[in-house]
Motif scaffolding. Structure first.
Motif, PDB file in Angstrom:
ATOM      1  N   LYS A  67       0.841  -1.200   0.000  1.00 59.59           N
ATOM      2  CA  LYS A  67       0.000   0.000   0.000  1.00 59.59           C
ATOM      3  C   LYS A  67       0.879   1.255   0.000  1.00 59.59           C
ATOM      4  O   LYS A  67       0.605   2.209  -0.729  1.00 59.59           O
ATOM      5  N   GLU A  68       1.943   1.249   0.806  1.00 59.71           N
ATOM      6  CA  GLU A  68       2.876   2.387   0.829  1.00 59.71           C
ATOM      7  C   GLU A  68       3.541   2.567  -0.531  1.00 59.71           C
ATOM      8  O   GLU A  68       3.696   3.692  -1.013  1.00 59.71           O
ATOM      9  N   ILE A  69       3.955   1.464  -1.140  1.00 56.91           N
ATOM     10  CA  ILE A  69       4.596   1.526  -2.463  1.00 56.91           C
ATOM     11  C   ILE A  69       3.625   2.128  -3.472  1.00 56.91           C
ATOM     12  O   ILE A  69       3.989   3.002  -4.258  1.00 56.91           O
TER      13      ILE A  69
ATOM     14  N   LEU B 125       4.222   5.502  -5.540  1.00 60.58           N
ATOM     15  CA  LEU B 125       4.263   5.501  -7.005  1.00 60.58           C
ATOM     16  C   LEU B 125       3.254   6.484  -7.579  1.00 60.58           C
ATOM     17  O   LEU B 125       3.542   7.167  -8.565  1.00 60.58           O
ATOM     18  N   ASP B 126       2.089   6.576  -6.960  1.00 66.20           N
ATOM     19  CA  ASP B 126       1.095   7.565  -7.398  1.00 66.20           C
ATOM     20  C   ASP B 126       1.661   8.980  -7.282  1.00 66.20           C
ATOM     21  O   ASP B 126       1.481   9.811  -8.177  1.00 66.20           O
ATOM     22  N   ARG B 127       2.349   9.255  -6.183  1.00 62.96           N
ATOM     23  CA  ARG B 127       2.930  10.592  -5.984  1.00 62.96           C
ATOM     24  C   ARG B 127       4.031  10.866  -7.007  1.00 62.96           C
ATOM     25  O   ARG B 127       4.158  11.988  -7.517  1.00 62.96           O
ATOM     26  N   LEU B 128       4.827   9.843  -7.334  1.00 59.84           N
ATOM     27  CA  LEU B 128       5.886  10.023  -8.337  1.00 59.84           C
ATOM     28  C   LEU B 128       5.291  10.276  -9.717  1.00 59.84           C
ATOM     29  O   LEU B 128       5.800  11.104 -10.471  1.00 59.84           O
ATOM     30  N   VAL B 129       4.213   9.580 -10.059  1.00 58.70           N
ATOM     31  CA  VAL B 129       3.551   9.798 -11.347  1.00 58.70           C
ATOM     32  C   VAL B 129       2.969  11.208 -11.399  1.00 58.70           C
ATOM     33  O   VAL B 129       3.093  11.900 -12.407  1.00 58.70           O
ATOM     34  N   ASP B 130       2.335  11.635 -10.300  1.00 58.29           N
ATOM     35  CA  ASP B 130       1.808  13.002 -10.257  1.00 58.29           C
ATOM     36  C   ASP B 130       2.911  14.021 -10.499  1.00 58.29           C
ATOM     37  O   ASP B 130       2.724  14.998 -11.226  1.00 58.29           O
ATOM     38  N   PHE B 131       4.072  13.791  -9.873  1.00 55.92           N
ATOM     39  CA  PHE B 131       5.190  14.708 -10.066  1.00 55.92           C
ATOM     40  C   PHE B 131       5.669  14.685 -11.519  1.00 55.92           C
ATOM     41  O   PHE B 131       5.979  15.725 -12.093  1.00 55.92           O
ATOM     42  N   ALA B 132       5.728  13.487 -12.104  1.00 56.90           N
ATOM     43  CA  ALA B 132       6.181  13.375 -13.495  1.00 56.90           C
ATOM     44  C   ALA B 132       5.240  14.124 -14.442  1.00 56.90           C
ATOM     45  O   ALA B 132       5.686  14.733 -15.416  1.00 56.90           O
TER      46      ALA B 132
ATOM     47  N   GLU C  41      13.416  11.492  -1.927  1.00 54.28           N
ATOM     48  CA  GLU C  41      13.142  10.717  -0.721  1.00 54.28           C
ATOM     49  C   GLU C  41      12.075   9.652  -0.977  1.00 54.28           C
ATOM     50  O   GLU C  41      12.194   8.514  -0.522  1.00 54.28           O
ATOM     51  N   ILE C  42      11.033  10.025  -1.726  1.00 62.07           N
ATOM     52  CA  ILE C  42       9.971   9.061  -2.059  1.00 62.07           C
ATOM     53  C   ILE C  42      10.561   7.924  -2.881  1.00 62.07           C
ATOM     54  O   ILE C  42      10.274   6.746  -2.639  1.00 62.07           O
ATOM     55  N   HIS C  43      11.378   8.265  -3.875  1.00 64.99           N
ATOM     56  CA  HIS C  43      11.996   7.241  -4.725  1.00 64.99           C
ATOM     57  C   HIS C  43      12.853   6.297  -3.892  1.00 64.99           C
ATOM     58  O   HIS C  43      12.759   5.078  -4.026  1.00 64.99           O
ATOM     59  N   LYS C  44      13.667   6.849  -3.030  1.00 65.62           N
ATOM     60  CA  LYS C  44      14.541   6.033  -2.184  1.00 65.62           C
ATOM     61  C   LYS C  44      13.718   5.089  -1.301  1.00 65.62           C
ATOM     62  O   LYS C  44      14.018   3.898  -1.202  1.00 65.62           O
ATOM     63  N   ARG C  45      12.662   5.624  -0.678  1.00 64.56           N
ATOM     64  CA  ARG C  45      11.807   4.807   0.186  1.00 64.56           C
ATOM     65  C   ARG C  45      11.120   3.698  -0.610  1.00 64.56           C
ATOM     66  O   ARG C  45      11.021   2.556  -0.157  1.00 64.56           O
ATOM     67  N   THR C  46      10.652   4.018  -1.813  1.00 64.82           N
ATOM     68  CA  THR C  46       9.971   3.030  -2.643  1.00 64.82           C
ATOM     69  C   THR C  46      10.910   1.901  -3.032  1.00 64.82           C
ATOM     70  O   THR C  46      10.545   0.720  -2.969  1.00 64.82           O
ATOM     71  N   VAL C  47      12.129   2.237  -3.414  1.00 59.00           N
ATOM     72  CA  VAL C  47      13.108   1.212  -3.779  1.00 59.00           C
ATOM     73  C   VAL C  47      13.412   0.314  -2.579  1.00 59.00           C
ATOM     74  O   VAL C  47      13.452  -0.916  -2.708  1.00 59.00           O
ATOM     75  N   GLU C  48      13.576   0.919  -1.412  1.00 60.75           N
ATOM     76  CA  GLU C  48      13.839   0.126  -0.202  1.00 60.75           C
ATOM     77  C   GLU C  48      12.667  -0.793   0.117  1.00 60.75           C
ATOM     78  O   GLU C  48      12.859  -1.963   0.469  1.00 60.75           O
TER      79      GLU C  48
END
Length: 55
Positions: free
Chosen positions: A10-12, A16-23, A36-43
């Motif tokens: 759910k966090e991922i 990902l939704d937030r990263l798409v919005d940013f893109a 920070e979001i990208h790093k957390r998602t990868v982890e």
């Protein structure tokens, strides 16, 4: 499925939704937050992968 894995998925998904919005709507003021979001998602993805392979 393990409740912790469900929570992590759910966090991922949220990240990902937030990263798409940013893109779609780039904002230079959010670059640090996006990193920070990208790093957390990868982890989180690595943790889920580890837990699924381990079982």
């Amino acid at each position: 499925m393990n409740p912790q894995i469900k929570k992590t998925f759910k966090e991922i998904n949220t990240d990902l939704d937030r990263l798409v919005d940013f893109a779609l709507n780039p904002n230079p003021n959010q670059y640090k937050e996006v990193k920070e979001i990208h790093k957390r998602t990868v982890e989180n993805l690595k943790a889920v992968e580890f837990n699924l392979i381990r079982k």
